[in-house]
Design a protein around this motif. Sequence first.
Motif, short mmCIF file in Angstrom:
data_model
loop_
_atom_site.label_atom_id
_atom_site.label_comp_id
_atom_site.label_asym_id
_atom_site.label_seq_id
_atom_site.Cartn_x
_atom_site.Cartn_y
_atom_site.Cartn_z
N TYR A 191 -10.76 -20.61 -73.74
CA TYR A 191 -9.30 -20.75 -73.74
C TYR A 191 -8.92 -22.23 -73.61
O TYR A 191 -9.65 -23.01 -73.00
CB TYR A 191 -8.69 -19.91 -72.62
N PRO A 192 -7.79 -22.62 -74.23
CA PRO A 192 -6.82 -21.77 -74.93
C PRO A 192 -7.27 -21.43 -76.35
O PRO A 192 -8.08 -22.13 -76.94
CB PRO A 192 -5.57 -22.65 -74.97
N VAL A 193 -6.72 -20.32 -76.87
CA VAL A 193 -6.87 -19.96 -78.27
C VAL A 193 -5.48 -19.74 -78.86
O VAL A 193 -4.50 -19.54 -78.14
CB VAL A 193 -7.71 -18.68 -78.46
N PHE A 194 -5.43 -19.77 -80.18
CA PHE A 194 -4.19 -19.47 -80.89
C PHE A 194 -4.40 -18.19 -81.68
O PHE A 194 -5.30 -18.11 -82.51
CB PHE A 194 -3.79 -20.62 -81.82
N VAL A 195 -3.59 -17.19 -81.38
CA VAL A 195 -3.65 -15.91 -82.08
C VAL A 195 -2.64 -15.96 -83.22
O VAL A 195 -1.44 -16.20 -82.99
CB VAL A 195 -3.33 -14.74 -81.12
N LYS A 196 -3.11 -15.72 -84.44
CA LYS A 196 -2.26 -15.89 -85.62
C LYS A 196 -2.37 -14.69 -86.56
O LYS A 196 -3.47 -14.17 -86.78
CB LYS A 196 -2.67 -17.14 -86.40
N PRO A 197 -1.24 -14.26 -87.15
CA PRO A 197 -1.33 -13.35 -88.29
C PRO A 197 -2.08 -14.07 -89.41
O PRO A 197 -1.85 -15.26 -89.65
CB PRO A 197 0.13 -13.09 -88.67
N ALA A 198 -2.98 -13.38 -90.08
CA ALA A 198 -3.78 -14.05 -91.12
C ALA A 198 -2.93 -14.48 -92.30
O ALA A 198 -3.25 -15.48 -92.96
CB ALA A 198 -4.89 -13.11 -91.59
N ARG A 199 -1.81 -13.77 -92.57
CA ARG A 199 -1.07 -14.04 -93.81
C ARG A 199 0.42 -14.20 -93.56
O ARG A 199 1.25 -13.67 -94.31
CB ARG A 199 -1.33 -12.90 -94.81
N ALA A 200 0.77 -14.94 -92.54
CA ALA A 200 2.18 -15.26 -92.28
C ALA A 200 2.31 -16.77 -92.21
O ALA A 200 1.32 -17.50 -92.09
CB ALA A 200 2.67 -14.61 -90.98
N GLY A 201 3.54 -17.27 -92.30
CA GLY A 201 3.78 -18.70 -92.24
C GLY A 201 4.93 -19.03 -91.33
O GLY A 201 5.48 -18.16 -90.64
N PRO A 227 -1.77 -6.85 -90.07
CA PRO A 227 -2.83 -6.11 -89.38
C PRO A 227 -4.11 -6.92 -89.20
O PRO A 227 -4.95 -6.58 -88.36
CB PRO A 227 -3.07 -4.91 -90.30
N LYS A 228 -4.28 -7.98 -89.99
CA LYS A 228 -5.46 -8.85 -89.85
C LYS A 228 -5.07 -10.13 -89.13
O LYS A 228 -4.08 -10.76 -89.48
CB LYS A 228 -6.07 -9.18 -91.21
N LEU A 229 -5.89 -10.51 -88.14
CA LEU A 229 -5.58 -11.67 -87.32
C LEU A 229 -6.70 -12.71 -87.40
O LEU A 229 -7.87 -12.37 -87.57
CB LEU A 229 -5.40 -11.27 -85.85
N VAL A 230 -6.29 -13.96 -87.28
CA VAL A 230 -7.24 -15.06 -87.13
C VAL A 230 -6.99 -15.67 -85.77
O VAL A 230 -5.85 -16.01 -85.43
CB VAL A 230 -7.08 -16.11 -88.25
N ILE A 231 -8.04 -15.80 -84.98
CA ILE A 231 -7.93 -16.41 -83.65
C ILE A 231 -8.70 -17.71 -83.68
O ILE A 231 -9.90 -17.74 -83.97
CB ILE A 231 -8.47 -15.48 -82.54
N GLU A 232 -8.00 -18.81 -83.39
CA GLU A 232 -8.59 -20.14 -83.49
C GLU A 232 -8.75 -20.75 -82.10
O GLU A 232 -7.85 -20.65 -81.26
CB GLU A 232 -7.71 -21.05 -84.34
N ALA A 233 -9.89 -21.40 -81.88
CA ALA A 233 -10.08 -22.16 -80.65
C ALA A 233 -9.11 -23.33 -80.62
O ALA A 233 -8.84 -23.95 -81.66
CB ALA A 233 -11.52 -22.66 -80.56
N GLY A 234 -8.57 -23.61 -79.45
CA GLY A 234 -7.71 -24.77 -79.32
C GLY A 234 -8.49 -26.05 -79.57
O GLY A 234 -9.63 -26.20 -79.12
N ILE A 235 -7.90 -26.97 -80.32
CA ILE A 235 -8.55 -28.24 -80.64
C ILE A 235 -7.69 -29.37 -80.07
O ILE A 235 -6.48 -29.45 -80.34
CB ILE A 235 -8.70 -28.41 -82.17
N LEU A 236 -8.31 -30.24 -79.30
CA LEU A 236 -7.61 -31.40 -78.77
C LEU A 236 -7.55 -32.46 -79.86
O LEU A 236 -8.59 -32.98 -80.30
CB LEU A 236 -8.33 -31.94 -77.53
#
Length: 375
Positions: A191-201, A227-236
């Motif tokens: 953590y932190p992570v960013f939870v994102k819809p795969a196909r939204a803007g 319905p599909k999500l991409v979870i990205e690691a937080g990047i400094l």
Amino acid sequence: MTLSSQKPTVALLCGGRSSEHSISLITARGVLGAIDYEKYNVVTIGITRDGRWFLTDEDFLNRLLEENALADFPAEGKQVFLPLGGGDNRLRLIDSKDETHVEMGPAIDVVFPLLHGPFGEDGTVQGLLEMADLRYVGCGVASSAIGMDKHFMKVAFEAAGLEVGPYEVITHRQWVQNPGQARERIQALGYPVFVKPARAGSSFGITKVNSAEQLDAAIEEAHKYDPKLVIEAGILGREIECAVLDGHRSANPLASHPGEIVMMDREHSFYDFESKYVSKTSAETRCPADLPTDVAQQLRELAVEAFLAVDGEGLCRADFFYTEDGHLVINEVNTMPGFTPISMYKTMWENTGVSYAQLIDELITLALERPLGLR
């Protein structure tokens, strides 16, 4: 408006079925205020949230947006239909009050799909235009679909040798069948992570998650959009963007001076929807970004590589992180970036010496040069 056959007729599409409907209307208003009417005839088509197409114009959009910045396009007036194939590029118009009468509308030379998000920027409208033998501004079917899906976009970047940050993809099936395993995969990112819809803007449905206790609520919010999500690691790192403009015919694409988004208050921990479109003080854009000359040049080259990695056409905006240890990590590309008064794509080109009107003209010219069919 009397249409002249001596000037190309451009059909601007705006609105659409995605959550970015209102942003598309603001984008269209910006383009309508900058396009060269001496060079082009313009037909404006508004798409309602349920997918119906109607004629509109700049004055109507101005009134609509003055009344409500998040307005829907009303389902009234002359409904628009495209002919599919056969070499006939005239619009078909049907009055919403008399659906028995079909009127032949203007012949369209090129379409400018100012649509953001699913059902517009994701290859769906591009496929329709391909079927109708109509040239259009921007990426084709496959590149639009890849550029809309944060999962497959990252796969394309990795295949091209671009550096991508750690991430996980959680499909709806995986979340339903084994949510515990999905949580473990996400927590392994740290953590932190960013939870994102795969196909939204436009940052719809994105949540910064700082602990496991916040995760399920963030996933529920993202599932409202996809319905599909991409979870990205937080990047400094600093958020740096670059605008890419395709070359004519087989010439190499061009990249603008990089720009930077700087968060100005503590209420917004990342560049969310409010920072982009509502608050006037939470974020500041700086162009050119304050970067070492060699880093700025490397970023411009990587932006072109990202564009080519998704087989881009016309334009894109490439977004990077510039990390504290000097790495340039690609985050995403946007194949139809906003053209609002504060949008980074046009701002970066303006700071590179290309005016708003010149940019629109160049994009339309590129589209008119492009052959129909496979290319």
